[in-house]
Design a protein around this motif. Structure first.
Motif, PDB file in Angstrom:
ATOM      1  N   VAL A 197       0.842  -1.198   0.000  1.00 53.06           N
ATOM      2  CA  VAL A 197       0.000   0.000   0.000  1.00 53.06           C
ATOM      3  C   VAL A 197       0.875   1.245   0.000  1.00 53.06           C
ATOM      4  CG1 VAL A 197      -1.653   1.318   1.358  1.00 53.06           C
ATOM      5  CG2 VAL A 197      -1.992  -1.119   1.033  1.00 53.06           C
ATOM      6  N   ALA A 198       1.987   1.190   0.737  1.00 57.45           N
ATOM      7  CA  ALA A 198       2.882   2.348   0.773  1.00 57.45           C
ATOM      8  C   ALA A 198       3.437   2.646  -0.615  1.00 57.45           C
ATOM      9  CB  ALA A 198       4.023   2.091   1.756  1.00 57.45           C
ATOM     10  N   ASN A 202      -1.661   5.745  -6.523  1.00 56.62           N
ATOM     11  CA  ASN A 202      -2.987   6.351  -6.540  1.00 56.62           C
ATOM     12  C   ASN A 202      -3.489   6.529  -5.115  1.00 56.62           C
ATOM     13  OD1 ASN A 202      -5.590   7.104  -6.983  1.00 56.62           O
ATOM     14  ND2 ASN A 202      -6.006   5.538  -8.533  1.00 56.62           N
ATOM     15  N   ARG A 203      -3.114   7.662  -4.479  1.00 57.66           N
ATOM     16  CA  ARG A 203      -3.444   7.843  -3.058  1.00 57.66           C
ATOM     17  C   ARG A 203      -4.938   8.037  -2.838  1.00 57.66           C
ATOM     18  NH1 ARG A 203       0.147   5.183  -0.944  1.00 57.66           N
ATOM     19  NH2 ARG A 203      -0.637   5.835   1.082  1.00 57.66           N
ATOM     20  N   THR A 204      -5.648   8.557  -3.829  1.00 57.26           N
ATOM     21  CA  THR A 204      -7.095   8.743  -3.679  1.00 57.26           C
ATOM     22  C   THR A 204      -7.767   7.400  -3.459  1.00 57.26           C
ATOM     23  OG1 THR A 204      -6.740  10.330  -5.433  1.00 57.26           O
ATOM     24  CG2 THR A 204      -8.991  10.065  -4.652  1.00 57.26           C
ATOM     25  N   VAL A 206      -6.396   4.764  -2.227  1.00 57.13           N
ATOM     26  CA  VAL A 206      -6.029   4.275  -0.894  1.00 57.13           C
ATOM     27  C   VAL A 206      -6.914   4.932   0.166  1.00 57.13           C
ATOM     28  CG1 VAL A 206      -4.195   4.175   0.818  1.00 57.13           C
ATOM     29  CG2 VAL A 206      -3.677   3.764  -1.577  1.00 57.13           C
ATOM     30  N   ASP A 207      -7.102   6.264   0.045  1.00 55.17           N
ATOM     31  CA  ASP A 207      -7.957   6.960   1.012  1.00 55.17           C
ATOM     32  C   ASP A 207      -9.387   6.423   0.981  1.00 55.17           C
ATOM     33  OD1 ASP A 207      -6.111   8.509   2.161  1.00 55.17           O
ATOM     34  OD2 ASP A 207      -6.464  10.277   0.915  1.00 55.17           O
ATOM     35  N   LEU A 208      -9.845   6.130  -0.234  1.00 56.89           N
ATOM     36  CA  LEU A 208     -11.206   5.633  -0.389  1.00 56.89           C
ATOM     37  C   LEU A 208     -11.356   4.266   0.290  1.00 56.89           C
ATOM     38  CD1 LEU A 208     -13.238   7.274  -1.987  1.00 56.89           C
ATOM     39  CD2 LEU A 208     -13.139   5.549  -3.769  1.00 56.89           C
ATOM     40  N   THR A 209     -10.355   3.406   0.097  1.00 64.12           N
ATOM     41  CA  THR A 209     -10.376   2.105   0.755  1.00 64.12           C
ATOM     42  C   THR A 209     -10.329   2.275   2.262  1.00 64.12           C
ATOM     43  OG1 THR A 209      -8.971   1.478  -1.076  1.00 64.12           O
ATOM     44  CG2 THR A 209      -9.418  -0.196   0.549  1.00 64.12           C
ATOM     45  N   ALA A 210      -9.497   3.233   2.703  1.00 63.70           N
ATOM     46  CA  ALA A 210      -9.380   3.479   4.145  1.00 63.70           C
ATOM     47  C   ALA A 210     -10.733   3.839   4.733  1.00 63.70           C
ATOM     48  CB  ALA A 210      -8.372   4.595   4.395  1.00 63.70           C
ATOM     49  N   ILE A 211     -11.550   4.559   3.942  1.00 68.30           N
ATOM     50  CA  ILE A 211     -12.862   4.972   4.458  1.00 68.30           C
ATOM     51  C   ILE A 211     -13.739   3.756   4.719  1.00 68.30           C
ATOM     52  CG2 ILE A 211     -14.977   6.194   3.831  1.00 68.30           C
ATOM     53  CD1 ILE A 211     -13.407   8.442   3.074  1.00 68.30           C
ATOM     54  N   PRO A 267      -1.712   7.232   8.402  1.00 66.10           N
ATOM     55  CA  PRO A 267      -2.618   8.358   8.206  1.00 66.10           C
ATOM     56  C   PRO A 267      -1.949   9.538   7.510  1.00 66.10           C
ATOM     57  CG  PRO A 267      -2.737   7.564  10.449  1.00 66.10           C
ATOM     58  CD  PRO A 267      -1.595   6.861   9.806  1.00 66.10           C
ATOM     59  N   ASP A 268      -2.568  10.013   6.434  1.00 64.47           N
ATOM     60  CA  ASP A 268      -2.124  11.262   5.830  1.00 64.47           C
ATOM     61  C   ASP A 268      -2.995  12.384   6.401  1.00 64.47           C
ATOM     62  OD1 ASP A 268      -4.492  10.701   4.660  1.00 64.47           O
ATOM     63  OD2 ASP A 268      -3.724  10.436   2.641  1.00 64.47           O
ATOM     64  N   GLU A 269      -2.834  13.588   5.853  1.00 72.24           N
ATOM     65  CA  GLU A 269      -3.543  14.745   6.389  1.00 72.24           C
ATOM     66  C   GLU A 269      -5.055  14.516   6.419  1.00 72.24           C
ATOM     67  OE1 GLU A 269      -1.554  17.027   7.589  1.00 72.24           O
ATOM     68  OE2 GLU A 269      -3.349  17.944   8.442  1.00 72.24           O
ATOM     69  N   PHE A 270      -5.557  13.914   5.328  1.00 70.79           N
ATOM     70  CA  PHE A 270      -6.998  13.721   5.188  1.00 70.79           C
ATOM     71  C   PHE A 270      -7.544  12.774   6.268  1.00 70.79           C
ATOM     72  CE2 PHE A 270     -10.177  10.744   3.408  1.00 70.79           C
ATOM     73  CZ  PHE A 270     -11.245  11.617   3.328  1.00 70.79           C
ATOM     74  N   THR A 271      -6.912  11.597   6.417  1.00 72.77           N
ATOM     75  CA  THR A 271      -7.407  10.625   7.389  1.00 72.77           C
ATOM     76  C   THR A 271      -7.285  11.154   8.806  1.00 72.77           C
ATOM     77  OG1 THR A 271      -5.844   9.312   6.124  1.00 72.77           O
ATOM     78  CG2 THR A 271      -7.550   8.138   7.282  1.00 72.77           C
ATOM     79  N   ARG A 272      -6.187  11.860   9.063  1.00 73.62           N
ATOM     80  CA  ARG A 272      -5.993  12.370  10.425  1.00 73.62           C
ATOM     81  C   ARG A 272      -7.084  13.362  10.794  1.00 73.62           C
ATOM     82  NH1 ARG A 272      -0.110  14.540  11.169  1.00 73.62           N
ATOM     83  NH2 ARG A 272      -1.169  15.258  13.034  1.00 73.62           N
ATOM     84  N   THR A 273      -7.366  14.281   9.866  1.00 69.90           N
ATOM     85  CA  THR A 273      -8.422  15.264  10.130  1.00 69.90           C
ATOM     86  C   THR A 273      -9.749  14.536  10.342  1.00 69.90           C
ATOM     87  OG1 THR A 273      -7.253  16.569   8.500  1.00 69.90           O
ATOM     88  CG2 THR A 273      -9.325  17.464   9.328  1.00 69.90           C
TER      89      THR A 273
END
Lengths: 507, 137
Positions: A197-198, A202-204, A206-211, A267-273
């Motif tokens: 994953v690292a 395509n970080r978007t 990854v963020d979507l999966t994280a959600i 966590p990147d900025e988005f997930t942390r917030t």
């Protein structure tokens, strides 16, 4: 390092449950086997913790299939601490259930299900494979469905419908997340996923999966806005069941969040917030809910929601200090939340009700017992030097370093609200004179007629867990060391990944 | 259901279906089949018997309540997982006998896991069906 014995915490509860099934309908045998099984469980958990704390991260590859292809079990300090705390709670609940659970429920398989639940919990903590984690979550929720409906009173069924619907929804999200993750990386092994994953560009995605994982684990650990099933179901089953649920089931969601969001989705900025916003709202909703409730168990249910926010907030800040605080809070919370529901069960035995308006005078009648309960309740509030106090210091420190003033404010509000509701409960239930209640709702005392041995089976677990809570508070130095060590492992996951994948090269 | 044809047929079908279920159980390691399917087929044999002779007669034929198969099956499966650990192997490792047995073939610890599943499935299916049958009578 490979150590095949790390699955023992899972196996011991599996065999206990099977043995219990052989003694179907024999209630005395059930009580004895369950307590014996849980005691062996503690011995195994202590042994595991001692081995892991003294040295390396231990791994086991089921059936000898090499990771990342086979199912790997991993015992690092985080896993083994959780297993240790689970076994403490497990023993306390086993002993309390021997008297606290009605005979009718034991006949229909209460104890086997309790041990299947504990097996699932230990498995979820120890597994290093994300699909296997899902399987253990299923084991946990199936066992918990039986436990929450066993007895079949109307209120129970009503609560369990909400519980089941939300938990199945959570599992669906979790499974969908795993599906997508497998689709984009082609792996299910957590250590392998961490690397793959690292490396994704395509970080978007990854963020979507994280959600998906945030929603799945969020429902399970009851964070805002998906918490409402918890207060509407946890007050319905017997208190011993509610104690396991409160102490462990929501925390396994938190465990999974911590594991996923430190190892796989850093966590990147988005997930942390996102996590911090969720944490603040969770704390506030839990607070408002707890303040207005008059039934002890309903109030405690909202306090669970409130305090989940502290841990999610710690994860959201994602600094070593914040993680230390959040983990310390997690350890403290497992012990205290299990205990307060056992206490609620004991109060019900004493008075036959959990409505605070009808209760009173417990301090005058049972001063020593009230003192023990006071230790637990004030640990929950976090009055220094008791256990709830220390983790908050770390959380404040991390918040100040990170300029998260809103989160700090929420934690302060949450703490003061906890203080308010607990002191109100203390005043109403323990200090106030016993109000006279007449008519159909007259109070019943099921406690006094019990023999001395049976009384000690009810009070013993509460004292046992209170002693551990006291240890966490007074020997905070040791617990902090454990929490710091784990936080270190979370920030630097290389040892974990090497322990799992490195075994390929050595053989 | 009182039909002379079904009644006669079911007394012959019971042993044949049971035999077939064991065949399915044994071939399951490399081919389609295994403990779960075999268990379902064996359960069907008993269900057919209880259709024609009534569930009382089937319970008598089994000598014990089917729910007692569940812990036995779970125990067999759990032991087959655990036994490799005694030899220092990881949990669930397949252990094999060196020589194949006549008729059955080569036996490994995986077969005992399947046997456990087989028993659990029979026990669970029959317990569910008999419980429902008792309520509806």
């Amino acid at each position: 390092m490979i150590d095949n014995t790390i699955v023992f915490p899972v196996i011991v509860h599996l065999f206990t449950a099977i043995l219990l099934l052989f003694f179907w309908r024999k209630t005395l045998a059930h009580r004895i086997i369950s307590i014996t099984g849980s005691t062996i469980g503690i011995a195994i958990a202590i042994n595991l913790f001692a081995k892991v704390w003294g040295g390396d991260i231990l791994t086991m590859e089921a059936a000898g299939w090499k990771s990342p292809f086979g199912i790997t079990f991993v015992a690092d300090v985080f896993s083994s601490t959780m297993v240790l705390l689970t076994s403490f709670s497990g023993l306390a609940v086993s002993v309390f259930s021997a008297i606290g659970i009605a005979r009718g429920r034991i006949i229909y398989g209460y104890f086997p299900m309790l041990h299947f639940l504990l097996m699932g919990l230990n498995g979820a903590f120890l597994t290093g494979d994300i699909f296997n984690l899902y399987v253990y979550f299923e084991v946990i929720i199936i066992a918990s469905f039986v436990l929450i409906t066993l007895g079949g009173r109307k209120a129970q069924i009503e609560g369990s419908v909400k519980y089941m619907a939300m938990n199945i929804l959570a599992s669906t999200f979790f499974l969908t997340g795993i599906g997508i993750l497998y689709g984009i990386t082609g792996s299910l092994n957590m250590a392998d996923l961490s690397l793959k994953v690292a490396a994704l560009e395509n970080r978007t995605l990854v963020d979507l999966t994280a959600i998906f994982f945030i929603i799945g684990f969020g429902i399970k650990s009851a964070v805002f806005p998906l918490y409402f099933w918890l207060p509407s179901s946890y007050h319905t089953p017997p208190s011993a069941v509610a104690a396991v649920f409160a102490g462990l089931l929501t925390k396994v969601g938190i465990y999974a969040l911590f594991r996923m969001f430190t190892l796989i989705f850093v966590p990147d900025e988005f997930t942390r917030t996102l996590l911090i916003v969720i944490a603040v709202l969770t704390i506030l909703t839990g607070t408002f809910g707890a303040v207005i409730k008059n039934n002890i168990r309903r109030m405690f249910s909202y306090l669970i929601v409130c305090h989940i926010g502290f841990m999610v907030g710690g994860l959201g800040m994602y600094s070593e200090v914040a993680l230390t605080g959040a983990l310390f809070y997690l350890f403290h919370d497992i012990m205290v939340k299990t205990n307060i529901f056992l206490i609620a069960g004991l109060i019900r035995k004493l008075r036959g009700t959990m409505n605070m308006d009808k209760l009173g005078g417990l301090y005058a009648e049972y001063p020593l017992l009230s003192f023990v309960i006071a230790i637990v309740l004030f640990s929950l509030v976090g009055i220094p030097p008791l256990s709830g106090f220390w983790p908050k210091i770390y959380l404040f420190e991390a918040g100040l370093m990170d300029n998260q003033y809103v989160l700090i404010a929420a934690i302060i509000i949450g703490s003061f609200a906890t203080l308010y509701v607990i002191s109100m409960m203390w005043a109403k239930v323990f200090w106030k004179d016993q109000p006279t209640v007449e008519g159909e709702e007259a109070l019943t005392d099921d406690f006094r007629p019990l023999s001395k041995f049976k009384k000690s089976l009810l009070v013993g677990p509460i004292v046992f867990l209170a002693a551990i809570t006291l240890y966490i508070g007074l020997a905070a130095e040791n617990v902090t060391q454990v929490a710091k060590h784990i936080a270190g492992e979370m920030k630097d996951t290389t040892p974990y990944i090497e322990a799992v994948l490195g075994t390929n090269e050595t053989q | 259901m009182k039909s002379a044809i079904l009644k006669t047929a079911s007394s012959y079908l019971l042993p044949i279906l049971l035999l077939f279920s064991i065949f399915i159980l044994l071939r399951g390691h490399y081919h389609p089949g295994g403990g779960f399917v075999g268990g379902l087929i064996a359960a069907i044999a008993f269900v057919l018997h209880s259709f024609t002779h009534g569930s009382e007669a089937t319970l008598k034929l089994l000598h014990t309540h089917p729910s007692s198969f569940i812990p036995i099956g779970l125990g067999v499966a759990a032991l087959s997982m655990f036994v490799p650990m005694l030899g220092g192997q990881p949990v669930m490792t397949s252990l094999w006998f060196n020589e194949p047995f006549p008729v059955i073939g080569l036996i490994g610890s995986a077969l005992f896991f399947d046997l456990g599943v087989y028993l659990v499935v029979i026990g669970a299916v029959l317990t569910i069906l008999f419980t429902i049958a008792q309520y509806s009578e």
